[in-house]
Write a protein that holds these residues in place. Sequence first.
Motif, mmCIF file in Angstrom:
data_model
loop_
_atom_site.group_PDB
_atom_site.id
_atom_site.type_symbol
_atom_site.label_atom_id
_atom_site.label_comp_id
_atom_site.label_asym_id
_atom_site.label_seq_id
_atom_site.Cartn_x
_atom_site.Cartn_y
_atom_site.Cartn_z
ATOM 1 N N ILE A 141 0.804 -1.276 0.049
ATOM 2 C CA ILE A 141 0.055 0.142 0.101
ATOM 3 C C ILE A 141 0.778 1.179 0.039
ATOM 4 C CG2 ILE A 141 -1.527 1.454 1.464
ATOM 5 C CD1 ILE A 141 -2.898 -1.586 2.301
ATOM 6 N N GLU A 142 2.059 1.313 0.828
ATOM 7 C CA GLU A 142 2.867 2.480 0.821
ATOM 8 C C GLU A 142 3.576 2.422 -0.641
ATOM 9 O OE1 GLU A 142 5.706 3.956 4.229
ATOM 10 O OE2 GLU A 142 6.331 2.069 3.175
ATOM 11 N N ILE A 143 3.753 1.409 -1.302
ATOM 12 C CA ILE A 143 4.285 1.418 -2.723
ATOM 13 C C ILE A 143 3.418 2.304 -3.432
ATOM 14 C CG2 ILE A 143 5.306 0.284 -4.660
ATOM 15 C CD1 ILE A 143 6.636 -1.573 -2.516
ATOM 16 N N ALA A 144 2.123 1.607 -3.478
ATOM 17 C CA ALA A 144 0.880 2.286 -4.167
ATOM 18 C C ALA A 144 0.952 3.915 -3.879
ATOM 19 C CB ALA A 144 -0.240 1.498 -3.893
ATOM 20 N N MET A 145 1.212 4.172 -2.781
ATOM 21 C CA MET A 145 0.876 5.608 -2.384
ATOM 22 C C MET A 145 2.177 6.424 -3.406
ATOM 23 S SD MET A 145 1.296 7.482 1.215
ATOM 24 C CE MET A 145 3.075 7.062 1.687
ATOM 25 N N ALA A 146 3.509 5.712 -3.191
ATOM 26 C CA ALA A 146 4.227 6.245 -3.943
ATOM 27 C C ALA A 146 4.240 6.485 -5.427
ATOM 28 C CB ALA A 146 5.671 5.625 -3.935
ATOM 29 N N LEU A 147 3.426 5.356 -5.981
ATOM 30 C CA LEU A 147 3.097 5.532 -7.398
ATOM 31 C C LEU A 147 1.779 6.569 -7.886
ATOM 32 C CD1 LEU A 147 2.927 1.530 -8.039
ATOM 33 C CD2 LEU A 147 4.448 3.162 -9.115
ATOM 34 N N ALA A 148 1.038 6.702 -6.626
ATOM 35 C CA ALA A 148 -0.011 7.662 -6.771
ATOM 36 C C ALA A 148 0.627 9.029 -6.905
ATOM 37 C CB ALA A 148 -0.988 7.574 -5.774
ATOM 38 N N ARG A 149 1.803 9.118 -6.296
ATOM 39 C CA ARG A 149 2.223 10.619 -6.271
ATOM 40 C C ARG A 149 3.449 10.932 -7.398
ATOM 41 N NH1 ARG A 149 5.673 12.995 -2.007
ATOM 42 N NH2 ARG A 149 4.946 14.852 -2.980
ATOM 43 N N LYS A 177 8.662 -3.828 -11.768
ATOM 44 C CA LYS A 177 7.513 -2.970 -12.733
ATOM 45 C C LYS A 177 7.969 -1.530 -12.547
ATOM 46 C CE LYS A 177 3.419 -4.178 -12.600
ATOM 47 N NZ LYS A 177 2.117 -4.608 -11.863
ATOM 48 N N MET A 178 8.040 -1.104 -11.307
ATOM 49 C CA MET A 178 8.536 0.286 -11.007
ATOM 50 C C MET A 178 9.845 0.681 -11.687
ATOM 51 S SD MET A 178 7.743 1.020 -6.910
ATOM 52 C CE MET A 178 8.255 2.774 -7.056
ATOM 53 N N HIS A 179 10.670 -0.074 -11.908
ATOM 54 C CA HIS A 179 11.835 0.068 -12.546
ATOM 55 C C HIS A 179 11.600 0.532 -14.079
ATOM 56 C CE1 HIS A 179 16.249 -1.421 -13.770
ATOM 57 N NE2 HIS A 179 16.122 0.021 -13.874
#
Length: 244
Positions: A141-149, A177-179
């Motif tokens: 969820i924290e990573i999802a927050m980073a993606l949302a930002r 995937k983020m990479h």
Amino acid sequence: MLELQHVGFVAEGEKEILRDVNLKIDDRFVAITGPNGGGKSTLAKLIMGIEKPTSGRILLDGEDITELSITERANKGVSYAFQQPVRFKGLRVKDLLKLAGGKTSTISEACAVLSEVGLCARDYVDRELNDTLSGGELKRIEIAMALARGTKLTVFDEPEAGIDLWSFQNLIHVFEKMHERTQGTILIISHQERILNIADKIVYVKAGQVEKYGPREDILPGLLSGNGACKALTDKLAHTKEAL
């Protein structure tokens, strides 16, 4: 680009944690590793503004942000994910993601980023950020927050800490995937070989100083060989593998 110029940090009690750190980071995915107590997490906190350096300067895209607060740095495009994610009683996942995405963020956008980190949006979007969520769920969820930002610099402090093997394997896929898709820089503090293996560059920090910094293919073999200054990290990597 993130730049640290002659950065030092002395903690209360006059213990020197970091000494004359110089770094230029502009790659998509950079991992910071090294023995415990070497100053890695302190370095991350200095970048986010949780701590202020005793000496030196921190620049973001050429702008001196050394004296800026956490909020000011966040507004400049810096995000930070804690080693142990914070739980917010009464705050729902969709509320957090809407806050991260900005006032115009929609529920459908929140659901989309949850799906990107491998969580079923239907099951999580209305969940509270409380003790009913596991460590692995909170990390994603924290990573999802980073993606949302979608910030220009995202710092993760040991994302593998405190999670089980299944959650860790899923986190690796998320970081891969983020990479692939990030337009900014991901900076991850980690002892985990699988995370180091997907980094563009690796920073090796020991005893408060940067001992090695360069492309993964130049740095990682030496870290894994168990020779000389890298032996402590090799032992840590082996211990982490056994724990996972």
